[in-house]
Design a protein around this motif. Structure first.
Motif, mmCIF file in Angstrom:
data_model
loop_
_atom_site.group_PDB
_atom_site.id
_atom_site.type_symbol
_atom_site.label_atom_id
_atom_site.label_comp_id
_atom_site.label_asym_id
_atom_site.label_seq_id
_atom_site.Cartn_x
_atom_site.Cartn_y
_atom_site.Cartn_z
ATOM 1 N N ALA A 59 0.409 -1.434 0.084
ATOM 2 C CA ALA A 59 -0.430 -0.179 -0.137
ATOM 3 C C ALA A 59 0.743 0.992 0.134
ATOM 4 O O ALA A 59 0.204 2.010 -0.886
ATOM 5 N N ASN A 60 1.966 0.839 0.505
ATOM 6 C CA ASN A 60 2.784 2.360 0.986
ATOM 7 C C ASN A 60 3.514 2.332 -0.038
ATOM 8 O O ASN A 60 3.922 3.882 -1.022
ATOM 9 N N LEU A 61 4.333 1.538 -0.757
ATOM 10 C CA LEU A 61 4.511 1.571 -2.618
ATOM 11 C C LEU A 61 4.286 2.037 -3.238
ATOM 12 O O LEU A 61 3.903 2.758 -4.162
ATOM 13 N N PHE A 62 2.582 1.201 -3.942
ATOM 14 C CA PHE A 62 1.652 2.469 -4.163
ATOM 15 C C PHE A 62 1.100 3.660 -4.626
ATOM 16 O O PHE A 62 1.466 4.147 -5.208
ATOM 17 N N ASN A 63 1.529 3.930 -3.015
ATOM 18 C CA ASN A 63 0.855 5.432 -2.958
ATOM 19 C C ASN A 63 1.985 5.866 -2.775
ATOM 20 O O ASN A 63 2.231 6.960 -3.979
ATOM 21 N N TYR A 64 2.669 5.905 -2.520
ATOM 22 C CA TYR A 64 4.814 6.421 -3.109
ATOM 23 C C TYR A 64 4.876 6.823 -4.851
ATOM 24 O O TYR A 64 5.093 7.420 -5.474
ATOM 25 N N TYR A 65 4.675 5.915 -4.829
ATOM 26 C CA TYR A 65 4.806 5.952 -6.556
ATOM 27 C C TYR A 65 3.639 6.837 -7.516
ATOM 28 O O TYR A 65 4.412 7.278 -8.261
ATOM 29 N N ASN A 66 2.396 6.581 -7.230
ATOM 30 C CA ASN A 66 1.211 7.664 -7.288
ATOM 31 C C ASN A 66 1.147 8.716 -7.330
ATOM 32 O O ASN A 66 0.307 9.229 -6.922
ATOM 33 N N ASP A 67 2.670 9.450 -5.865
ATOM 34 C CA ASP A 67 2.088 10.403 -5.434
ATOM 35 C C ASP A 67 0.762 10.692 -4.957
ATOM 36 O O ASP A 67 -0.118 11.759 -4.569
ATOM 37 N N LEU A 68 0.790 9.770 -4.006
ATOM 38 C CA LEU A 68 -0.558 9.492 -2.937
ATOM 39 C C LEU A 68 -0.092 9.774 -1.556
ATOM 40 O O LEU A 68 1.034 9.870 -1.690
ATOM 41 N N ASP A 69 -1.546 10.030 -0.622
ATOM 42 C CA ASP A 69 -0.811 9.836 0.884
ATOM 43 C C ASP A 69 -0.211 8.724 0.979
ATOM 44 O O ASP A 69 -0.533 7.292 0.974
ATOM 45 N N TYR A 70 1.598 8.429 1.727
ATOM 46 C CA TYR A 70 1.035 7.521 2.745
ATOM 47 C C TYR A 70 1.695 7.349 3.850
ATOM 48 O O TYR A 70 1.956 8.763 4.130
#
Length: 91
Positions: A59-70
């Motif tokens: 979840a954190n990797l996905f959000n980091y990659y997609n410029d979402l909150d992590y």
């Protein structure tokens, strides 16, 4: 020198496996293709940083990659910069 090369080869195999078997199909594809593209170009320090990146949950990797909150503190290094700028194209 043979021992070091053996260690690096084992580390690469471990990283390749972990990048392809994450738990979510999206992250399997993203991290698997990212790793395949760069694995043979990376220094031992980069491999260590990549191994550390693979310890982060999907979840954190996905959000980091997609410029979402992590909610994880990512270290800025060669690997995180490569990952952030990697353009994944689903085939």
């Amino acid at each position: 020198m043979i021992f070091i090369n053996l260690h690096i080869d084992q580390l690469k195999k471990k990283i390749i496996y972990r990048s392809n078997y994450r738990g979510t199909k999206e992250m399997d594809k993203l991290l698997g293709t990212f790793t395949k593209k760069y694995i043979d170009e990376l220094s031992l320090n980069d491999l260590s940083d990549l191994e550390e990146l693979l310890n982060v949950d999907d979840a954190n990797l996905f959000n980091y990659y997609n410029d979402l909150d992590y909610d994880f503190k990512f270290k800025e290094n060669h690997i995180t910069i490569l990952f952030k700028n990697y353009k994944y194209v689903d085939k």
